[in-house]
Design a protein around this motif. Structure first.
Motif: not given
Length: 464
Positions: A113, A45-46, A105, A50, A109
């Motif tokens: 990113s 999902t990350m 987490l 991103t 992210y």
């Protein structure tokens, strides 16, 4: 006539980019699940979240680069100023902070990113250089070949040496704290090499092609022209599909060897005092095979055309990938042989894509009078990021769906799922790329006509 040193200098840029790109593709997923300590579905999902933002960021970089004016040109300054930030943030991405689960987490992210944004900031201008170093399509093909050869050479070095460096820095310890330190230090070595290569690319390249129309266009005009550029959209779709093909195969390879082949049970291979693991050799051999594909791309495409070469290469990759599913874990000879064959097919297509992006820039300039090279070439980075986002997200989600548990014996269902990542899933992506490329309208005859018309316009402007 572009000199050999400049061709090599241009290749340095993608050599640097590809070192980190391959580390991300082959090792970042397993770093986050097995070293950093995040669940596979959460990592998937990350990657998706991103990358979607980062893909949108690419055309922003392209627009800014098109409007840059300096004594070094439009695109080269970004190589100079972002080389060091690229290296530093790359190291931070592979660092494990002493935080709890939520803190880790958030850190993942943020650093991931930032890394992808800096990657866009340096890679979009670098890719755009191809469109302004020479107006000659044949020289562009040559530059694109040098670019891809050095890209795969960088990937080969990174993939071959990364795990031996991890083992060296960890002292052979399997303790998680030692592993975390070792992963970070191995990336430090790669990061320093990348910074030096980017600076070399800046120093050894030149920008020569100037737009016919000196009028400053608005962002609205640039975007409108881009949205009406049909070849651009087709290449974007083909690029996304090919990156899904690559990202799924690369991202699952370490899982395949760790949990299906059980590489720890096989005798290690040592050379010059360095111990290599099977997964590293598998990935590295793939890069050498990619280089063979790059070398074949130019003579084959000159004979049958870029479009036919692309379609034939990916159709063959579809067939080979499907056969790959049926190999047993002891069929190492066949596994490595098919890795070479599939990688040759993949190596053939990427020089063609870069060359076709340059053709799209010429097509747009002839049709609209506006040359937005950076914005058009941002499609290359956008398609990479979208394809990679989809591929890695699907990998993470399906690992979770099949019941994957890090650093544990896997169930038969999980093993079957891991085998699909190197066979059926990339085969489907490769087939989709073929469906896109058959629609590409710029043949060799058409691009020659476009270049002749542009050269006439440039000559007329010079004589004014």
């Amino acid at each position: 006539m572009i000199k050999l040193t400049e061709k090599i200098g241009y290749g340095f840029g993608d050599m640097a980019s590809s070192m980190f790109w391959k580390l991300f593709g082959a090792y970042l997923m397993i770093f986050y699940t097995d070293i950093f300590g995040l669940p596979a579905a959460m990592v998937g999902t990350m990657f998706l979240v991103t990358r979607i933002w980062d893909s949108v960021f690419d055309p922003i970089v392209g627009v800014i680069a098109d409007r840059t004016s300096s004594r070094w040109g439009k695109f080269r300054p970004y190589l100079l100023y972002l080389a060091i930030p690229f290296a530093l943030i790359g190291v931070l991405t592979f660092y494990t902070p002493p935080f709890g689960d939520v803190g880790k987490l958030v850190y993942a992210y943020l650093t991931y990113s930032l890394m992808m944004m800096v990657y866009s900031g340096i890679n979009v201008p670098y890719a755009s250089l191809l469109g302004v170093m020479s107006p000659d399509p044949k020289e562009r093909n040559t530059l694109s070949t040098y670019r891809m050869m050095f890209a795969y050479l960088g990937s080969f070095i990174a993939l071959l040496l990364f795990m031996p460096m991890v083992n060296c820095f960890s002292g052979g310890s399997s303790d998680i704290a030692d592993q975390q330190f070792a992963w970070t230090m191995a990336v430090v070595v790669i990061a320093v090499m990348c910074a030096v290569l980017f600076l070399g690319c800046f120093a050894w390249t030149k920008e020569r092609v100037k737009p016919i129309n000196d009028r400053k266009t608005s962002l609205k005009e640039d975007i409108r022209d881009l949205f009406h550029n049909k070849p651009w959209w087709i290449l974007f779709g083909a690029g996304v599909a090919t990156l899904v093909f690559n990202s799924v195969r690369d991202g699952a390879a370490v899982y395949y060897f760790k949990y299906y082949i059980l590489e720890e049970q096989h005798q290690s291979i040592s050379l010059f005092g360095i111990t290599f693991v099977l997964s590293g050799l598998y990935l590295s051999i793939g890069q050498i095979a990619n280089i063979i594909g790059v070398i074949l791309a130019a003579p084959v495409s000159n004979r049958i055309g870029k479009k036919r070469t692309f379609a034939a290469s990916m159709l063959l990759a579809v067939i080979l990938s499907i056969v790959f599913f049926w190999f047993e874990k002891d069929d190492l000879t066949w596994i490595f042989l098919f890795q070479c064959l599939i990688s040759i097919c993949a190596g053939c297509i990427f020089p063609l894509l870069w060359s076709m992006y340059a053709d799209c820039a010429d097509y747009s300039e002839l049709r609209t009078g506006n040359r937005a090279t950076g914005l058009i070439f941002s499609a290359s980075s956008m398609s990479q990021k979208f394809g990679w986002a989809i591929g890695t997200a699907v990998t993470g989600w399906l690992l979770s769906f099949f019941g994957f548990q890090p650093n544990a014996e896997q169930s038969p269902e999980t093993i079957q799922g891991i085998k699909m990542f190197l066979s059926w899933l990339p085969a489907a992506a490769a087939f989709i790329s073929v469906l896109f490329i058959v629609l590409y309208p710029l043949s060799e005859r058409k691009t020659k006509e476009i270049m002749e018309k542009l050269n006439l316009k440039r000559a007329a402007k010079t004589n004014e």
